[in-house]
Motif scaffolding. Structure first.
Motif, PDB file in Angstrom:
ATOM      1  N   TYR A  58     106.144  74.482 -11.411  1.00 56.58           N
ATOM      2  CA  TYR A  58     107.155  74.615 -12.340  1.00 56.58           C
ATOM      3  C   TYR A  58     108.746  74.284 -11.996  1.00 56.58           C
ATOM      4  CZ  TYR A  58     103.353  77.832 -13.371  1.00 56.58           C
ATOM      5  OH  TYR A  58     101.983  78.511 -13.818  1.00 56.58           O
ATOM      6  N   GLN A  59     109.068  74.207 -10.985  1.00 60.03           N
ATOM      7  CA  GLN A  59     110.184  73.647 -10.756  1.00 60.03           C
ATOM      8  C   GLN A  59     110.368  72.232 -11.144  1.00 60.03           C
ATOM      9  OE1 GLN A  59     113.272  75.397  -9.967  1.00 60.03           O
ATOM     10  NE2 GLN A  59     113.914  73.281 -10.570  1.00 60.03           N
ATOM     11  N   ARG A  60     109.182  71.235 -10.563  1.00 56.31           N
ATOM     12  CA  ARG A  60     109.427  70.047 -10.944  1.00 56.31           C
ATOM     13  C   ARG A  60     109.182  69.814 -12.446  1.00 56.31           C
ATOM     14  NH1 ARG A  60     106.812  66.176  -7.800  1.00 56.31           N
ATOM     15  NH2 ARG A  60     107.139  64.875  -9.590  1.00 56.31           N
ATOM     16  N   ALA A  61     108.557  70.564 -13.316  1.00 59.76           N
ATOM     17  CA  ALA A  61     108.574  70.602 -14.495  1.00 59.76           C
ATOM     18  C   ALA A  61     110.073  70.913 -15.318  1.00 59.76           C
ATOM     19  CB  ALA A  61     107.625  71.809 -15.227  1.00 59.76           C
ATOM     20  N   ILE A  62     110.655  71.717 -14.841  1.00 59.96           N
ATOM     21  CA  ILE A  62     112.038  72.066 -15.261  1.00 59.96           C
ATOM     22  C   ILE A  62     112.961  70.854 -14.950  1.00 59.96           C
ATOM     23  CG2 ILE A  62     113.866  73.414 -14.678  1.00 59.96           C
ATOM     24  CD1 ILE A  62     112.147  75.773 -14.171  1.00 59.96           C
ATOM     25  N   ASP A  63     112.595  70.335 -13.483  1.00 58.43           N
ATOM     26  CA  ASP A  63     113.635  68.999 -13.568  1.00 58.43           C
ATOM     27  C   ASP A  63     113.504  68.001 -14.619  1.00 58.43           C
ATOM     28  OD1 ASP A  63     114.631  70.381 -11.423  1.00 58.43           O
ATOM     29  OD2 ASP A  63     113.207  69.456  -9.762  1.00 58.43           O
ATOM     30  N   GLU A  64     112.227  67.757 -14.990  1.00 62.09           N
ATOM     31  CA  GLU A  64     111.806  66.624 -15.894  1.00 62.09           C
ATOM     32  C   GLU A  64     112.249  67.119 -17.136  1.00 62.09           C
ATOM     33  OE1 GLU A  64     110.424  63.744 -15.636  1.00 62.09           O
ATOM     34  OE2 GLU A  64     110.231  64.200 -13.177  1.00 62.09           O
ATOM     35  N   GLU A  86     105.303  64.342 -18.176  1.00 62.50           N
ATOM     36  CA  GLU A  86     105.351  64.732 -16.799  1.00 62.50           C
ATOM     37  C   GLU A  86     105.900  66.086 -16.667  1.00 62.50           C
ATOM     38  OE1 GLU A  86     104.912  64.049 -12.812  1.00 62.50           O
ATOM     39  OE2 GLU A  86     104.456  62.679 -14.478  1.00 62.50           O
ATOM     40  N   ALA A  87     106.760  66.462 -17.485  1.00 60.77           N
ATOM     41  CA  ALA A  87     106.916  67.934 -17.473  1.00 60.77           C
ATOM     42  C   ALA A  87     105.575  68.919 -17.794  1.00 60.77           C
ATOM     43  CB  ALA A  87     107.915  68.443 -18.361  1.00 60.77           C
ATOM     44  N   LEU A  88     104.827  68.340 -18.770  1.00 64.42           N
ATOM     45  CA  LEU A  88     103.777  69.040 -19.116  1.00 64.42           C
ATOM     46  C   LEU A  88     102.832  69.187 -18.160  1.00 64.42           C
ATOM     47  CD1 LEU A  88     103.190  68.225 -22.830  1.00 64.42           C
ATOM     48  CD2 LEU A  88     104.157  70.284 -21.682  1.00 64.42           C
ATOM     49  N   LYS A  91     109.480  79.105 -20.557  1.00 64.31           N
ATOM     50  CA  LYS A  91     108.332  78.917 -20.210  1.00 64.31           C
ATOM     51  C   LYS A  91     108.201  78.988 -18.802  1.00 64.31           C
ATOM     52  CE  LYS A  91     105.421  76.769 -22.797  1.00 64.31           C
ATOM     53  NZ  LYS A  91     104.208  76.079 -23.185  1.00 64.31           N
ATOM     54  N   ASN A  92     108.780  77.826 -18.293  1.00 61.55           N
ATOM     55  CA  ASN A  92     108.717  77.509 -16.889  1.00 61.55           C
ATOM     56  C   ASN A  92     109.725  78.539 -16.064  1.00 61.55           C
ATOM     57  OD1 ASN A  92     107.192  75.012 -16.236  1.00 61.55           O
ATOM     58  ND2 ASN A  92     108.088  74.512 -18.282  1.00 61.55           N
ATOM     59  N   TYR A  93     110.918  78.844 -16.588  1.00 59.03           N
ATOM     60  CA  TYR A  93     111.553  79.830 -15.931  1.00 59.03           C
ATOM     61  C   TYR A  93     111.119  80.963 -15.793  1.00 59.03           C
ATOM     62  CZ  TYR A  93     115.769  76.681 -15.880  1.00 59.03           C
ATOM     63  OH  TYR A  93     116.808  75.638 -15.485  1.00 59.03           O
ATOM     64  N   ASN A  94     110.429  81.603 -16.731  1.00 62.12           N
ATOM     65  CA  ASN A  94     109.735  82.653 -16.767  1.00 62.12           C
ATOM     66  C   ASN A  94     108.564  82.951 -15.734  1.00 62.12           C
ATOM     67  OD1 ASN A  94     109.093  85.259 -17.883  1.00 62.12           O
ATOM     68  ND2 ASN A  94     107.929  84.718 -19.389  1.00 62.12           N
ATOM     69  N   ASN A 140     112.442  83.831 -12.874  1.00 61.97           N
ATOM     70  CA  ASN A 140     113.982  83.348 -13.177  1.00 61.97           C
ATOM     71  C   ASN A 140     114.250  83.833 -14.741  1.00 61.97           C
ATOM     72  OD1 ASN A 140     116.702  82.612 -13.340  1.00 61.97           O
ATOM     73  ND2 ASN A 140     116.369  80.677 -12.486  1.00 61.97           N
ATOM     74  N   PHE A 141     114.311  85.161 -14.607  1.00 63.23           N
ATOM     75  CA  PHE A 141     114.361  85.722 -16.470  1.00 63.23           C
ATOM     76  C   PHE A 141     115.765  85.421 -16.824  1.00 63.23           C
ATOM     77  CE2 PHE A 141     111.601  88.925 -13.982  1.00 63.23           C
ATOM     78  CZ  PHE A 141     110.338  88.141 -14.415  1.00 63.23           C
ATOM     79  N   GLY A 142     116.934  85.571 -16.037  1.00 61.96           N
ATOM     80  CA  GLY A 142     118.007  85.052 -16.738  1.00 61.96           C
ATOM     81  C   GLY A 142     118.130  83.789 -17.631  1.00 61.96           C
ATOM     82  N   ALA A 143     117.579  82.835 -16.730  1.00 60.90           N
ATOM     83  CA  ALA A 143     117.522  81.522 -17.195  1.00 60.90           C
ATOM     84  C   ALA A 143     116.519  81.299 -18.665  1.00 60.90           C
ATOM     85  CB  ALA A 143     117.339  80.330 -16.115  1.00 60.90           C
ATOM     86  N   ALA A 144     115.529  82.064 -18.371  1.00 66.48           N
ATOM     87  CA  ALA A 144     114.274  82.084 -19.238  1.00 66.48           C
ATOM     88  C   ALA A 144     115.022  82.546 -20.475  1.00 66.48           C
ATOM     89  CB  ALA A 144     113.147  82.953 -18.838  1.00 66.48           C
ATOM     90  N   GLU A 145     115.812  83.784 -20.575  1.00 70.18           N
ATOM     91  CA  GLU A 145     116.196  84.333 -21.753  1.00 70.18           C
ATOM     92  C   GLU A 145     117.451  83.299 -22.205  1.00 70.18           C
ATOM     93  OE1 GLU A 145     118.561  88.380 -23.071  1.00 70.18           O
ATOM     94  OE2 GLU A 145     118.309  87.937 -20.923  1.00 70.18           O
ATOM     95  N   GLU A 146     118.149  82.671 -21.484  1.00 70.44           N
ATOM     96  CA  GLU A 146     118.898  81.968 -21.944  1.00 70.44           C
ATOM     97  C   GLU A 146     118.457  80.591 -22.788  1.00 70.44           C
ATOM     98  OE1 GLU A 146     122.799  79.173 -20.026  1.00 70.44           O
ATOM     99  OE2 GLU A 146     121.864  80.561 -19.015  1.00 70.44           O
ATOM    100  N   ALA A 147     117.394  79.978 -22.073  1.00 72.12           N
ATOM    101  CA  ALA A 147     116.810  78.826 -22.773  1.00 72.12           C
ATOM    102  C   ALA A 147     116.197  79.227 -24.060  1.00 72.12           C
ATOM    103  CB  ALA A 147     115.858  78.336 -21.753  1.00 72.12           C
ATOM    104  N   LEU A 148     115.328  80.403 -24.025  1.00 71.07           N
ATOM    105  CA  LEU A 148     114.598  80.842 -25.327  1.00 71.07           C
ATOM    106  C   LEU A 148     115.433  81.135 -26.124  1.00 71.07           C
ATOM    107  CD1 LEU A 148     111.748  82.439 -23.223  1.00 71.07           C
ATOM    108  CD2 LEU A 148     111.454  80.574 -24.648  1.00 71.07           C
TER     109      LEU A 148
END
Length: 452
Positions: free
Chosen positions: A58-64, A48-50, A83-86, A90-98
């Motif tokens: 992208y927000q729905r993808a993040i939730d999933e 579902e995220a994909l 990828k979705n945060y990017n 939302n670069f802070g969250a993207a960096e943290e996740a990656l």
């Protein structure tokens, strides 16, 4: 040069671990866990995220994906979150996740590539360099990205060193030359630039481009004699070179070697490998030369005939201006009219054409042309004035009055043009035997002329 490897099959490969352990199963025993159900839920949320990512939700993808993370802490989940945060900036969250994904799989180039993209988007050159230095291990192509980052961080020494290595390994590249010239331009290291080009020429003296580039750089730095010397060397190595004449004609003109200059111009203008823009520059330079040395007009005529079908708008205008200067109005008009075929809505040229038509007593044409122009530029008073003048010359007073009185309304803070209108209205009213109004406008014109 970024490399993307977001291939669904590979991502799915990260999700599934082959189950190769088999045991005796007691089918009468009740299940003691719900691991199968958990795996089903994980797959459901992940796909579902994909899907949501595919439709840019992208927000729905993040939730999933966050639901997936609660079920299984796989590295790919952090990668997809990043990828979705990017995408949402939302670069802070993207960096943290990656960074979390990279910590779990330090050698995963896809994770590093996406992290590099995050730093690129933020303009964080320092962190981008650190990430690309890791990526270079997997893909040498990233070295050009690294050179570009070195330039951004003002580490010019490292940038040039890396570009030298790449040129040595892969040969000269236009993209890398662009980066190299960026460094030379920023640092003002023209001597280093010339040294590099001379070295290239010495290593490969049969390469025409090496000569042409060195000629250009010598000319740019004012070392015209050295540039001329290199051009002559190229002619010795490649007597059939056409591109060298783009430089040679200028050298010959500067040395007053007119016959050689004209010969080089003709060679350049007739060479199919030389593009239209370069030919336009050659022809324009020759027009300027002939305007100062009219004794070579026959050569200009010969040359323009040679490139009759390839003249640019600017060249045609330059030719028209040249013939205006030497008071050959018929030829000037011809070239202005030719230029309008290329740019039919160019107001400046339209005006020049109309004024020449008036001067050459082509009054019917001037009326038709001015009316066409008014359809495009209805608020231009000069067009009404020219139309009025043409009607007056044809003794069409009423039509002249109509055009001139309409045009008066569009004049703003231009007493001279207003006086011209009054003069023509005086003429028009005289043609209609209205002497009183004719005299009135004549006086108005005189008063404005006297004030100015």
């Amino acid at each position: 040069m970024k490399h993307k490897f977001h291939i669904l099959i590979l991502i799915l490969g990260m999700l599934y671990i082959p189950q190769t352990t088999y045991a005796q199963v007691d089918f009468n025993q009740k299940p003691t866990d719900d691991l199968g159900n958990v795996e089903d839920q994980f797959q459901e949320h992940f796909f579902e995220a994909l899907k949501q990512q595919g439709i840019e939700n992208y927000q729905r993808a993040i939730d999933e994906l966050l639901k997936c993370k609660k079920l299984d802490d796989k590295p790919v989940i952090y990668f997809e979150l990043g990828k979705n945060y990017n995408k949402l900036k939302n670069f802070g969250a993207a960096e943290e996740a990656l960074k979390k994904a990279v910590s779990k799989e330090p050698d995963n180039e896809w994770f590093l590539d996406e992290l590099y993209e995050v730093y690129n988007q933020q303009g964080d050159t320092k962190k981008a360099i650190k990430t690309v230095q890791q990526l270079v291990k997997y893909h040498p192509d990233y070295r050009q990205d690294l050179a570009s980052l070195y330039i951004k961080s003002k580490d010019y020494k490292s940038a040039l060193k890396l570009l030298d290595e790449l040129d040595k390994e892969f040969g000269i590249s236009a993209d890398r030359d662009y980066l190299r010239n960026q460094v030379y331009n920023i640092t003002g290291r023209d001597e280093d630039r010339i040294e590099n080009l001379v070295e290239r020429l010495n290593k490969n003296p049969e390469n025409e481009t090496n000569y042409l580039t060195l000629i250009y750089r010598y000319s740019e730095t004012g070392e015209t004699e050295k540039a001329f010397e290199i051009a002559q060397k190229l002619l010795k190595v490649q007597p059939d070179s056409k591109l060298v004449h783009l430089a040679l004609y200028k050298f010959y003109l500067n040395k007053n070697e007119t016959e050689n200059a004209i010969a080089s111009m003709k060679t350049a203008l007739l060479a199919p490998e030389i593009n239209v823009d370069a030919k336009t520059k050659v022809l324009n330079d020759f027009i300027i030369f002939v305007s100062k040395h009219p004794e070579y007009e026959k050569d200009l005529i010969d040359i323009t005939a040679m490139v009759d079908g390839n003249k640019s708008f600017q060249t045609l205008v330059e030719l028209a201006q040249y013939y205006l200067k030497v008071e050959d109005k018929e030829k000037a008009l011809m070239y202005f009219e030719e230029s309008l075929k290329l740019e039919p809505n160019n107001f400046a040229v339209i005006k020049d054409v109309l004024l020449l038509q008036i001067d050459l007593n082509q009054d019917e044409k001037a009326i038709a042309k001015s009316q066409q122009a008014l359809d495009l530029f209805p608020a231009q008073p000069i067009l009404y004035l020219i139309k009025g003048v043409a009607h007056n010359k044809l003794k069409q007073g009423k039509k002249a009055i109509e055009s001139l009185e309409t045009g008066l309304d569009y004049i703003i803070d231009d007493p001279k043009m207003q006086a011209d209108f009054y003069v023509q209205l005086s003429v028009a009213y005289k043609l209609t035997n209205n002497n009183s109004k004719s005299e009135t406008f004549a006086k108005k014109a005189a008063a404005l002329t006297k004030q100015n």
